[in-house]
Design an enzyme around this catalytic site. Structure first.
Site, PDB file in Angstrom:
ATOM      1  N   GLU A  87       0.844  -1.195   0.000  1.00  0.00           N
ATOM      2  CA  GLU A  87       0.000   0.000   0.000  1.00  0.00           C
ATOM      3  C   GLU A  87       0.880   1.246   0.000  1.00  0.00           C
ATOM      4  OE1 GLU A  87      -3.294   0.531  -0.024  1.00  0.00           O
ATOM      5  OE2 GLU A  87      -4.155  -1.435   0.454  1.00  0.00           O
ATOM      6  N   HIS A 119      -3.786  -3.033  -8.213  1.00  0.00           N
ATOM      7  CA  HIS A 119      -5.049  -3.577  -7.712  1.00  0.00           C
ATOM      8  C   HIS A 119      -6.135  -3.488  -8.793  1.00  0.00           C
ATOM      9  CE1 HIS A 119      -7.979  -3.780  -4.040  1.00  0.00           C
ATOM     10  NE2 HIS A 119      -7.943  -4.892  -4.725  1.00  0.00           N
ATOM     11  N   ASP A 152      -6.964   1.645  -8.199  1.00  0.00           N
ATOM     12  CA  ASP A 152      -5.650   1.968  -7.642  1.00  0.00           C
ATOM     13  C   ASP A 152      -4.570   1.027  -8.166  1.00  0.00           C
ATOM     14  OD1 ASP A 152      -6.990  -0.045  -5.985  1.00  0.00           O
ATOM     15  OD2 ASP A 152      -5.355   0.183  -4.549  1.00  0.00           O
TER      16      ASP A 152
HETATM   17 ZN   LIG Z   1      -6.248  -1.428  -3.424  1.00  0.00          ZN
END
Ligand SMILES: [Zn+2]
Length: 280
Positions: A149, A187, A197
């Site tokens: 992330e 993603h 994203d």
């Molecule tokens: Zn994501």
């Protein structure tokens, strides 16, 4: 702190106070999630013991009579990396999200804007970052991937410090687990109907130049008349159950300047160049 006040109290009070302070410091800010992490690990191992087949009895070391144990094994290794943006406002907010059980989301690593990399789960364990989705024939990306992330509100560019740290992390993962360049994806690539994203500012071309993810070296001027773009998308890995979503995800990754759900002549040239270089 008022030491005179403490001095006037009994030794017992002092002892309790010191203990409280010491335990408070030792526990740290994420002591609760660390406790849950260990508890969850134990529960997962317990679950493994109950699996049928193979039916392991009391412990991993106790084997049923019809079990002929091989001597050649180790832990499973991740073979994909899925990159995300957090869509949150700070790393602290993300740490909080990933340490609350009710959110049911997590990732292996969080990379902050200042380049700080925080690991939140061992690579061999399954994080809950991908959710429902598909890439190629893989329908459970969480089981085979590392989730990373990037701290980003979803709309802003990614800082050079953040990308530099990401590149270092990817390099280490790629070497450690022998992950092929094509298996570094976003993603949105694996969940095109649900996710956007990392956002269109993400430097996929830079990543590819370092060996993470696909790109093309030469943009072809023309596309053959028999070129089938949907087959090309499938070859790359996109799930075509929603063709428009797949096109949008492809454009978010490889075109970026326009993410409308239709392929322009330029988009087709990009797509053709990609498959020409990597799949033909
Ligand atoms: Zn994501």
């Amino acid at each position: 702190m008022n030491y005179e006040l403490i001095k006037g109290r009994t030794p017992g009070f002092l002892f309790i106070l010191v203990c409280l302070l010491a335990s408070g410091c030792a526990r740290g800010p994420y002591s609760f999630s660390k406790k849950i992490y260990r508890k969850q690990l134990k529960a997962e191992y317990k679950q493994l013991k109950r699996m049928d087949p193979p039916q392991l009895e009391d412990s991993l070391l106790t084997l049923p009579s019809n079990f002929i144990p091989t001597t050649n094994f180790n832990l499973r290794k991740p073979n994909f990396v899925v990159i995300h943006h957090t869509a949150q406002n700070s790393c602290e907010q993300t740490y909080r999200t990933f340490t609350l059980q009710r959110t049911q989301v997590s990732a292996h690593y969080v990379v902050c804007k200042d380049g700080t990399v925080t690991q939140m789960l061992h690579d061999q364990l399954r994080a809950w970052h991908g959710g429902r989705g598909k890439w190629g024939h893989v329908t459970d990306m969480n089981s085979v991937s590392i989730g990373i992330e990037l701290d980003n509100n979803g709309y802003e560019p990614f800082s050079p410090l953040q990308i530099n740290s990401l590149l270092v992390l990817l390099d280490s993962l790629k070497t450690k687990y022998r992950i092929p360049a094509s298996n570094f994806i976003g993603h949105a690539d694996m969940a095109p109907t649900r996710k956007q994203d990392p956002n269109a500012h993400f430097p996929w071309k830079t990543l590819a130049s370092h060996g993470f993810g696909l790109w093309y070296d030469n943009l072809q001027d023309t596309v053959p008349s028999d070129f089938d773009p949907m087959t090309a998308l499938r070859l790359i890995g996109y799930d075509l159950s929603d063709p428009h979503a797949a096109i949008k995800a492809f454009k978010l990754h490889f075109v970026q300047r326009d993410t409308s759900p239709a392929l322009t002549a330029y988009d087709k040239r990009v797509l053709y160049s990609l498959v020409q270089e990597h799949f033909f």
